[in-house]
Scaffold this active site. Structure first.
Site, PDB file in Angstrom:
ATOM      1  N   CYS A  60      14.072  -3.091  15.803  1.00  0.00           N
ATOM      2  CA  CYS A  60      12.660  -3.433  15.953  1.00  0.00           C
ATOM      3  C   CYS A  60      12.359  -4.799  15.339  1.00  0.00           C
ATOM      4  O   CYS A  60      11.472  -5.514  15.812  1.00  0.00           O
ATOM      5  CB  CYS A  60      11.773  -2.357  15.334  1.00  0.00           C
ATOM      6  SG  CYS A  60      12.124  -2.017  13.589  1.00  0.00           S
ATOM      7  N   HIS A 327       9.141  -0.154   9.856  1.00  0.00           N
ATOM      8  CA  HIS A 327       9.181  -0.421  11.295  1.00  0.00           C
ATOM      9  C   HIS A 327       8.403  -1.695  11.584  1.00  0.00           C
ATOM     10  O   HIS A 327       7.335  -1.929  11.020  1.00  0.00           O
ATOM     11  CB  HIS A 327       8.573   0.753  12.077  1.00  0.00           C
ATOM     12  CG  HIS A 327       8.571   0.561  13.555  1.00  0.00           C
ATOM     13  ND1 HIS A 327       9.738   0.422  14.291  1.00  0.00           N
ATOM     14  CD2 HIS A 327       7.539   0.466  14.452  1.00  0.00           C
ATOM     15  CE1 HIS A 327       9.421   0.267  15.572  1.00  0.00           C
ATOM     16  NE2 HIS A 327       8.101   0.286  15.688  1.00  0.00           N
TER      17      HIS A 327
END
Length: 380
Positions: A60, A327
């Protein structure tokens, strides 16, 4: 003739990338994606540059950086037009070619999401640490990507005579002997004035940057201007941090102050949320307020070089979660629709301007000029 051979070599290299890409592009999502959905919102039309990216296993951080770079039209146009081919050093760099292909696919492809595995694989050959399917720092990855593209695409220039004598010594810019699309867009220069507090002798030091790492002066809430003021305020170096003074011929307490002697067209701010004190690690969750338009850098730029003192936000990298289990996502403004989009791996959705301000912002991309739609190479 040499240029012809270079084009042929790059074309063959591109074909090898194409064959590898087709093996991984049949579907946009796989079991690695932490948010398994079918790409973008089905009710949302597909626009150029509004394309999701497959998560290849804790990638990510890479997807967020690629989305931000994909939103910078002058950079995208450089690769879509094929200009990068003539600038390649010696042989055809796999990283630059793979980057060009991913940018092309994100801007000119028909899919709502694509796989960045071509770029990830080429980049991982040079930097194996990023091939590990573990969480990486997006800011560190960005610096490596910009440096690699610069090294691949740089051109050398003869070093000319120093700048006009009328320019004060503390404001003079270094004259670079190499340049690239990266330096033309992202490179800035800091000038440090260093004053010995005993003899008051003043010396100057220049430092080139592509990313400015800003301290966060508050634990709970502050503004980007507060971070900038903290970075550019005068510091006094004492005790173990003393600097050697050539006039005193010994280390002395020193006052150091920085300003910007060359402001880049694209300025990237790294908000230093990850704090390490000895063996203690923590993430600062300070809510930092940053403007979407008219960020004024006038107080920090040397007066002679205040050509572009105000900047507009064009992209944001967000980090949610903790240091070891977070994230990354990205907010990017599209130059075609002039709308903001939230890129969360394969998931893409339009967001209002009011949603761009977030307490999870980690990297801020500002531009001093509005972006136009990238011009692609015309097909013959």
């Amino acid at each position: 003739m040499a240029l012809f051979h270079l084009y042929v070599f790059c074309f063959l290299k591109m074909l090898s990338f194409l064959s590898m890409w087709h093996q991984h592009s049949t579907e946009c999502t796989d079991h690695y994606d932490p948010f398994p959905v079918n790409g973008a919102d089905e009710n949302q039309p597909h626009f150029q540059g509004v394309t999701g990216l497959q998560n290849l296993g804790n990638t990510c951080y890479m997807n967020a950086i690629l989305q931000c770079l994909c939103s910078i039209s002058p950079l995208v146009e450089y690769f879509l037009s094929g200009k990068y081919i003539t600038a390649l050093q010696k042989d055809c760099s796999e990283v630059a070619t793979a980057f060009a292909y991913v940018m092309t696919d994100m801007w000119l492809g028909d899919s709502d999401c694509v796989s960045p595995e071509i770029f990830w694989s080429a980049f991982g050959k040079l930097y194996p640490a990023f091939m590990k399917k573990t969480q990486q720092d997006a800011q560190e990855f960005l610096i490596y990507v910009l440096n690699e593209l610069h090294e691949t695409l740089k051109k050398y220039h003869r070093r000319r005579s120093y700048e006009k004598r009328s320019i004060p010594r503390f404001c003079r810019k270094m004259i670079a002997n190499e340049s690239s699309i990266i330096t033309r867009l992202f490179e800035g220069q800091l000038n440090y004035s260093i004053i010995c507090l005993k003899c008051e002798n003043c010396t100057y030091k220049n430092e080139v940057f592509t990313v400015l790492s800003l301290p966060i002066p508050s634990k709970y809430e502050c503004s980007l201007q507060d971070c900038l003021q903290c970075f550019f305020q005068q510091d006094t170096l004492t005790w173990n941090n003393q600097i050697y003074c050539s006039f005193c011929e010994t280390k002395q307490e020193t006052a150091v102050k920085a300003n910007i002697s060359k402001a880049p067209k694209i300025i990237v701010f790294h908000l230093k949320r990850f704090d390490i004190l000895g063996t203690m690690k923590r993430k600062l969750r300070t809510d930092i307020h940053y403007p979407l338009t008219n960020l004024d850098l006038t107080p920090y730029i040397c007066p002679i070089f205040r050509k572009h003192p105000k900047y507009n936000l064009c992209a944001v990298v967000n980090h949610s979660g903790d240091l070891d289990g977070g994230h990354y996502t990205a907010f990017c403004k599209n130059s075609v629709t002039h709308a903001w989009y939230n890129f969360d791996d394969t998931r893409v959705r339009e967001i209002p301007d009011t949603s761009v301000q977030t307490a999870t912002a980690y990297l801020l991309f500002y531009s001093c000029q509005p972006f136009s739609i990238p011009i692609q190479k015309h097909k013959s």
